[in-house]
Design a protein around this motif. Structure first.
Motif, PDB file in Angstrom:
ATOM      1  N   ALA A  81     -32.139  59.817 116.704  1.00 26.98           N
ATOM      2  CA  ALA A  81     -31.258  59.435 116.379  1.00 26.98           C
ATOM      3  C   ALA A  81     -29.512  59.553 117.348  1.00 26.98           C
ATOM      4  N   MET A 137     -32.745  55.499 110.851  1.00 31.14           N
ATOM      5  CA  MET A 137     -31.984  57.116 111.453  1.00 31.14           C
ATOM      6  C   MET A 137     -31.591  57.030 112.462  1.00 31.14           C
ATOM      7  N   THR A 138     -31.888  55.591 113.369  1.00 26.27           N
ATOM      8  CA  THR A 138     -32.000  54.998 115.246  1.00 26.27           C
ATOM      9  C   THR A 138     -30.657  55.324 115.306  1.00 26.27           C
ATOM     10  N   SER A 197     -25.162  62.831 109.567  1.00 24.22           N
ATOM     11  CA  SER A 197     -24.788  61.504 110.160  1.00 24.22           C
ATOM     12  C   SER A 197     -23.402  61.122 109.686  1.00 24.22           C
TER      13      SER A 197
END
Length: 256
Positions: free
Chosen positions: A30, A1-2, A236
């Motif tokens: 994130a 999730m970086t 995201s």
């Protein structure tokens, strides 16, 4: 999730403790720019975001049970960076004094508080978000509901809480259906028993943690971090066609 949320500005309500505090850290890790809302626990909100760059997080206080305060929260959040990409409705109350056989004034107060903070506050924010997203070309809403919205509550003194979570779930689903063509996604996360202060209070009303654990398929409580990771994933944009879904997080105890 970086860095999956790099460039996104997210408004998260109830960021001072529990699911909200864990989610705040996960969203920041994130890469998000975060507006961390809190009600009265400023110290808790500051602890939640301690150590993160000041230019990527701002704290805002608001009473979600008050219309003017809620609308002022949205305006201040929007003014911070001129855009909000994701609204996360997390803040909620769970009154334990709404039993049918209790005093009238307690019953009415439990319902008033649950409906104002858990339903009307989020609804006002969702309305503002949808109107903003339509102008901005899209956005996402994530509402933290509860398995109580589907299966009812175990403790009848918290009926108002369960009903309020069902209401916010339905509102979020309606947004998903009505505005899909406007590139607006809306997701519902429905946790079971999460390691939070509210759940610990609930467990105490049910005979303690061992009694609650005995009812769980995994014998374990959901961690706030697991819920936060799911929030980050749907925020995201990696699963746009998941819009409208209710994501159950309860360790296989309640399967639909």
């Amino acid at each position: 999730m970086t860095e999956a949320l790099s460039g996104k500005t997210i408004l998260l309500t109830g960021a001072s403790k529990g699911i909200g505090a864990a989610t705040a850290r996960i969203l920041l890790d994130a890469g998000a720019h975060l507006i961390a809302h809190y009600g009265s626990d400023e110290a808790g909100a500051r602890r939640a975001v301690d150590g993160y760059p000041e230019d990527r997080v701002t704290l805002l206080s608001a009473n979600l049970g008050d219309r003017a305060s809620t609308l002022a929260l949205w305006d201040a959040a929007l003014a911070w960076r001129g855009r909000i990409d994701v609204l996360v409705n997390n803040a909620a109350v769970m009154p334990f004094n709404g039993a049918f056989d209790g005093p009238d004034e307690d019953f009415e107060a439990a319902w008033d508080q649950s409906l104002e903070v858990n339903v009307r506050g989020p609804a006002r924010l969702m309305r503002a978000a949808v109107n903003h997203f339509k102008e901005a070309g899209g956005g996402a809403i994530v509402s933290i509901s509860s398995w109580a919205a589907q299966r009812g509550v175990t403790n009848p003194a918290t009926i108002a809480y369960g009903a309020s979570k069902a209401a916010v779930r339905s509102a979020t689903q309606s947004i998903a259906r009505a505005y899909a063509r406007d590139n607006i996604q809306a997701y519902i996360i429905a946790p079971g028993v999460v390691r939070t202060r509210l759940s610990e209070e609930f467990a105490a009303s049910q005979g303690g943690e061992e009694a609650v654990n005995a009812t769980l398929a995994s014998g374990e409580w959901v961690t706030p971090e697991e819920v936060g990771n799911i929030v980050a994933f749907v925020a995201s944009g990696a699963a746009r066609q998941l819009s409208g879904a209710t994501l159950d997080v309860n360790g296989a105890t309640y399967i639909r």
